[in-house]
Motif scaffolding. Sequence first.
Motif: not given
Length: 203
Positions: A95-100, A187-188
């Motif tokens: 249950a994750f959204t990873f911002i890349l 993203s960082t």
Amino acid sequence: MLLKLYPDNPNHREFRQIVDILKNGGIIIYPTDTVYAIGCDINNTKAVQRIAKLKGTTADKGNFSLICNNLSTLSEYAKVDNTTFKMMKKNLPGAFTFILQASSNVPKLFKSKKKTVGIRVPNHFIPLRIVEELGNPILTTSIHDPDEVVEYTTDPELINEKYNKQVDLIIDGGYGNNTASTIVDCSTDSFEIIRPGIGELIL
């Protein structure tokens, strides 16, 4: 149209029907391991624009994510280093959204200058099977309930009443959750949880 799908008896023919709708530019509502979501084929520009309009935004400004069925195609849509990849592998499906950092393919998909992209691999057989049958990710965005007390709509029958004239198919996979995915910004140089949700991050 409302289509009921159950984990113990998924029908191959029904998944082909879903994929045909997506390939023809249709938009669908489907369950995930968190809340119900709206989705379409990422390669269909008109369908992406339809979802953006439904959410009251535009394709270049909306916060949409991509649902993948595994991490094997990740490099097509995102730039990811080994540390981030290993961390994602520990937590997905989940249950994750990873911002890349977005790859050069993402701006083409959204007709924008997007520099980041959200990636989901939910722990739910329906979206994973849809992506597998389709052969590429689907664009996704959660359904928000206008009732401030209930942030997300959980009842597929009520979702059908509200959205059946706006989408091409609603998949009833039973009651959904009321809490969204945990959003992790990768993203960082560090991993930052920017929205706590169901998922508990393993580092």
